[in-house]
Design a protein around this motif. Structure first.
Motif, PDB file in Angstrom:
ATOM      1  N   ALA A 128      11.393  -2.189   3.225  1.00  0.00           N
ATOM      2  CA  ALA A 128      11.012  -3.543   3.616  1.00  0.00           C
ATOM      3  C   ALA A 128       9.781  -3.530   4.525  1.00  0.00           C
ATOM      4  O   ALA A 128       8.847  -4.305   4.324  1.00  0.00           O
ATOM      5  CB  ALA A 128      12.173  -4.232   4.324  1.00  0.00           C
ATOM      6  N   HIS A 154       2.039  -3.357   3.960  1.00  0.00           N
ATOM      7  CA  HIS A 154       1.081  -3.358   2.863  1.00  0.00           C
ATOM      8  C   HIS A 154       0.650  -4.786   2.529  1.00  0.00           C
ATOM      9  O   HIS A 154      -0.532  -5.073   2.379  1.00  0.00           O
ATOM     10  CB  HIS A 154       1.729  -2.683   1.650  1.00  0.00           C
ATOM     11  CG  HIS A 154       0.804  -2.508   0.511  1.00  0.00           C
ATOM     12  ND1 HIS A 154      -0.033  -1.425   0.407  1.00  0.00           N
ATOM     13  CD2 HIS A 154       0.571  -3.278  -0.567  1.00  0.00           C
ATOM     14  CE1 HIS A 154      -0.746  -1.549  -0.694  1.00  0.00           C
ATOM     15  NE2 HIS A 154      -0.396  -2.656  -1.303  1.00  0.00           N
ATOM     16  N   LEU A 200       7.583  -1.083   4.824  1.00  0.00           N
ATOM     17  CA  LEU A 200       6.473  -0.538   4.048  1.00  0.00           C
ATOM     18  C   LEU A 200       5.794  -1.651   3.260  1.00  0.00           C
ATOM     19  O   LEU A 200       4.572  -1.797   3.269  1.00  0.00           O
ATOM     20  CB  LEU A 200       7.012   0.540   3.099  1.00  0.00           C
ATOM     21  CG  LEU A 200       6.009   1.243   2.211  1.00  0.00           C
ATOM     22  CD1 LEU A 200       5.097   2.124   3.049  1.00  0.00           C
ATOM     23  CD2 LEU A 200       6.724   2.107   1.165  1.00  0.00           C
ATOM     24  N   PHE A 201       6.622  -2.457   2.605  1.00  0.00           N
ATOM     25  CA  PHE A 201       6.081  -3.557   1.816  1.00  0.00           C
ATOM     26  C   PHE A 201       5.357  -4.561   2.704  1.00  0.00           C
ATOM     27  O   PHE A 201       4.256  -5.008   2.407  1.00  0.00           O
ATOM     28  CB  PHE A 201       7.211  -4.248   1.039  1.00  0.00           C
ATOM     29  CG  PHE A 201       6.723  -5.401   0.220  1.00  0.00           C
ATOM     30  CD1 PHE A 201       6.157  -5.181  -1.023  1.00  0.00           C
ATOM     31  CD2 PHE A 201       6.787  -6.701   0.698  1.00  0.00           C
ATOM     32  CE1 PHE A 201       5.672  -6.237  -1.768  1.00  0.00           C
ATOM     33  CE2 PHE A 201       6.310  -7.763  -0.045  1.00  0.00           C
ATOM     34  CZ  PHE A 201       5.759  -7.532  -1.283  1.00  0.00           C
ATOM     35  N   GLN A 202       5.999  -4.899   3.807  1.00  0.00           N
ATOM     36  CA  GLN A 202       5.421  -5.892   4.720  1.00  0.00           C
ATOM     37  C   GLN A 202       4.056  -5.441   5.244  1.00  0.00           C
ATOM     38  O   GLN A 202       3.093  -6.205   5.242  1.00  0.00           O
ATOM     39  CB  GLN A 202       6.381  -6.121   5.889  1.00  0.00           C
ATOM     40  CG  GLN A 202       5.887  -7.158   6.878  1.00  0.00           C
ATOM     41  CD  GLN A 202       6.825  -7.321   8.065  1.00  0.00           C
ATOM     42  OE1 GLN A 202       7.758  -6.538   8.230  1.00  0.00           O
ATOM     43  NE2 GLN A 202       6.576  -8.323   8.878  1.00  0.00           N
TER      44      GLN A 202
END
Lengths: 397, 389
Positions: free
Chosen positions: A261, A267, A263-265
């Motif tokens: 979560a 990015h 990591l996605f944020q």
């Protein structure tokens, strides 16, 4: 006062977390400390007042040891063995029956004067040691087990209500947590607030605050990867600060890599360059790493009193903390740090901006207040003696 | 035309859109076969082949490997070609053998097209299509483009080299694939998801009324990507402004604990209910009574739930994440809100509530009309036929 008591400091695991290890060490200077639970790795205690009666991790080894212990108990106290077997029958599966047996036999063999449960969630499982075997029980409230276990697992609320009356004394790591636990029973007159002691180490590292030369505002958080830590709000705030033109860098110490979560944020918000992850550090390295930072941020959604905030305060690092758990007992807004609402990105960003525009002399006074406060309330020796007198009152009554 | 579709498991009964795609292609004379990793239920619409099982027990695994290799004897030419291709791409011998085993069911297939239903399913199977003289297609649907590559760098490089045609469920998905290295030279098509004919029945017109409290709904797995924590924070702000509402979350998942905790902390116990996973039919019943449908995800490939909510006459307020701006036309068929901003979401809902029914009703109508016109199964099937021709 009775000579030396046998105190079982029970966390389920050997070795335990750092603050429980500190308690073990401190209590062992006054009383004998018995350790029960699953042994995850080998530990050497220099003190011979600390005795380990562990349940081995290996099933095979555990079977033999439990058989041996059961035989010993059979010859020393057969009644206890049969009572325990009756109790164990209540478990659902054969495996949990065996595990309960293997964990409880050593406690009955070495019958401690006090069983101090470090985690409230263990109480429903071990309360029978008081009701059937008259072993006095002390329970610590440290955070999660009171703050959210009964909410997400409602049957725990019932279990707490049923077992709290059996407990001889409660210890809360903050006033807030005792208030919270009070909804499960009338516990106020059996409860004592003892703040968790901090190692001397951090107080020795105290330095008067000085603004750093660098243009970058360095923000740091310390803790494991867990939704409760609220890192996502910190990352949102970093994005906001960057959009407002502030040069910030956010370091997370604890997780060596982000959750999916986060990591996605990171990015999605394109803040990869402003955030770094450092794995878990030992205290010495943590201290070194914290020295390089400008401010500690605790974006948490639920805590007792976060140790890391206290550590920062004791070494003179300014702190921004959410008003979660008992944090308001230590972080007083603009007196000893910045206290902000939970789940609030804007508030985090505003606090960082406010910190950045605060004069050096004011920061000196805030960090010095924080140091003095923590030094007073969280001193190691002071704290251990509070536990010792808590144990004494339990044994006397 | 013989079509092999690779999925992790057969589409369940409730995945109507998938089932109708298969049925539709069958009706158009396609010979459709499913290739799955685990066969969870009897699938009746077409033939289903399973991938060889992977055993934890090493003895069983050795036995099974022997058996599978034996069954591949009749496909020796294909196997040799597969091994050669694997070697040429620099795969280790161990990985090549593992892939032989894993793809055994595909290597026996006789199809014109091998279509991987998610990009991730093609990993380790990049050379299968060429080995069996079939064309290779993949679908880009969401997680496979948005999240998986963040954890595995350059993961699709080989897929892009081998794939003949790429299907994306939205423009956003296609641009994501291109960002991840899909070259312009590879043919691609955007085929949006479609909704079941069920929605064409009835009229589904509803109005807000001051007298009853507002029904707000989200259909989502309880997963971090769905932004449900931000949604709850926005609803708390709404409650503070004195709005009376019920919020229903339909779906289950790993974030239940943190969301349940948030509901407690945000003092929304009386407003929020988690209904868990419901059948498609029951879900639609809920949408019938829904005034505002929220989908405040950080990203979506496209989002079928939002399509269905529009078809059911709900006013949709969604984030601008991923493919959602293609799903909802801002201010025309619903409302888009900047993602990850609880304040913005609360303001947006509040604004909607203060709007006149005369302004809102055309938006709901336009949404339903657009969805029923542009997202039909017939359109979708025609698009897939064009895709394979």
């Amino acid at each position: 006062m009775k000579e030396r008591l046998k105190i079982a400091i029970f966390s389920g695991n050997i070795p335990s977390t750092s603050f429980i290890e500190r308690l073990i060490d401190g209590v062992s200077k006054h009383h004998e400390v018995l350790l029960f639970g699953m042994q995850k790795q080998k530990v050497d205690y220099s003190s011979n007042s600390i005795r380990i009666f562990s349940t081995p991790n290996s099933k095979l080894k555990n079977s033999f040891i439990t058989l041996w212990r059961a035989t010993k108990l059979f010859f020393t106290n057969p009644k206890a063995l049969f009572q325990l077997l009756e109790e164990v029958k209540k478990e659902a599966s054969n495996y949990s029956k065996f595990m309960k047996l293997s964990k409880c036999i050593p406690i009955l063999l070495h019958k401690p004067d006090i069983l101090h449960l470090q985690w409230a969630k263990d109480l429903p499982k071990y309360a029978f040691l008081k009701s059937t075997f008259k072993i006095p029980i002390v329970v610590s409230f440290r955070g999660a087990h009171i703050n959210y276990t009964p909410i997400v697992e409602p049957d725990f609320a019932e279990k707490y209500k049923a077992t709290f009356p059996l407990v001889d004394a409660f210890h809360g790591v903050s006033k807030t947590i005792i208030d919270k636990a009070s909804q499960y029973g009338d516990i106020a007159n059996r409860s004592t607030v003892i703040y968790s002691p901090l190692p001397q180490f951090f107080f020795e590292a105290y330095e008067e605050f000085q603004k750093k030369e660098s243009e970058i505002i360095r923000i740091v958080s310390v803790g494991r990867n867990h939704w409760k830590k609220g890192y996502q709000y910190a990352v949102d705030a970093i994005k906001q600060l960057k959009e407002k033109g502030y040069n910030v860098h956010y370091t997370l110490i604890g997780p060596s890599s982000p959750t999916e979560a986060l990591l996605f944020q990171i990015h999605q918000l394109s803040v990869e360059d402003s955030i770094s992850f450092v794995g878990q550090l030992n205290q010495e390295d943590l201290l070194k790493a914290l020295k390089k930072q400008d401010i500690l941020l605790l974006p948490s959604l639920g805590e007792g009193i976060a140790n890391v905030a206290l550590e920062a305060m004791s070494m003179g690092l300014p702190v921004i903390s959410t008003n979660c758990g008992g944090m308001a007992e230590v972080v007083k807004h603009k007196e000893t740090g910045w206290l902000i609402p939970m789940r609030n990105t804007d508030a985090i960003a505003e606090a960082v901006i406010d910190f950045n525009s605060t004069s050096e002399s004011e920061l000196k006074s805030i960090t010095n207040n924080a140091y003095k406060f923590v030094k007073n309330e969280f001193d190691f020796k002071n704290n251990i003696s509070k536990f010792i007198s808590l144990y004494n009152t339990v044994v006397k009554s | 035309m013989k079509l092999g579709i690779v999925l992790s498991k057969p589409p369940s009964y409730s995945e109507t859109f998938f089932n109708s795609k298969i049925k539709g292609l069958l009706e158009h004379g396609y010979d459709v076969t499913l290739y799955v990793r685990e066969n969870t239920e009897e699938y009746k619409n077409c033939k289903v082949y399973n991938a060889p099982r992977v055993f934890k027990n090493p003895i069983l695994q050795v036995l099974s490997t022997g058996f599978v290799l034996l069954s591949l004897v009749f496909y020796l030419k294909r196997i040799l070609k597969f091994i050669k291709l694997e070697k040429s791409s620099g795969r280790s011998i161990t990985d090549t053998l593992k892939n032989c085993y894993k793809n055994a069911h595909l290597l026996k297939a006789n199809v014109d097209w091998l279509h991987f239903g998610f990009a991730t399913l093609a990993l380790g199977s990049e050379h299968v299509a060429k080995s069996i003289d079939a064309k290779m297609a993949i679908s880009c649907r969401g997680y496979d483009m948005d999240v998986y590559p963040l954890k595995h760098e350059k993961v699709y490089d080989l897929v892009w080299k081998r794939v003949d045609k790429v299907h994306a469920i939205s423009n956003y998905m296609l641009s994501k694939a291109q960002e991840l290295g899909l070259p312009d030279s590879v043919a691609s098509a955007i085929i949006y998801p479609a909704i079941s004919p069920y929605f064409f029945k009835g009229k589904n017109e509803k109005q807000f009324s001051e007298s009853k409290s507002l029904n707000i709904t989200t259909i989502a797995r309880l997963h971090w990507i769905k932004g449900l924590d931000y949604t709850l924070e926005a609803l708390q702000l709404l409650k503070q402004k004195g709005v009376k509402f019920n919020y229903t979350i339909i779906g289950e998942g790993s974030e239940y604990e943190s969301l349940r905790y948030a509901v407690h902390e945000l003092n929304l116990e009386n407003e929020v209910s988690f209904l868990g996973k419901l059948s498609h039919q029951t879900t639609l019943e809920h949408l019938k009574n829904t005034d505002i449908y929220l989908q405040y995800s950080h990203t979506e490939g496209f989002c079928n739930a939002v399509l269905e909510a529009q078809a059911m006459g709900c006013l949709c307020v969604v984030s601008d994440g991923g493919g959602l701006p293609e799903n909802i036309i801002d201010n025309t068929t619903g409302f888009l809100v900047k993602k990850r901003d609880a304040n913005a979401l609360a303001e947006s809902i509040f604004r909607v509530l203060s709007m006149d029914e005369l302004d809102l009703s055309p938006i709901k109508k336009a949404a339903r009309t657009r969805v029923l016109k542009d997202f039909t199964i017939d359109n979708q099937i025609q698009a897939f036929i064009n895709f394979y021709e």
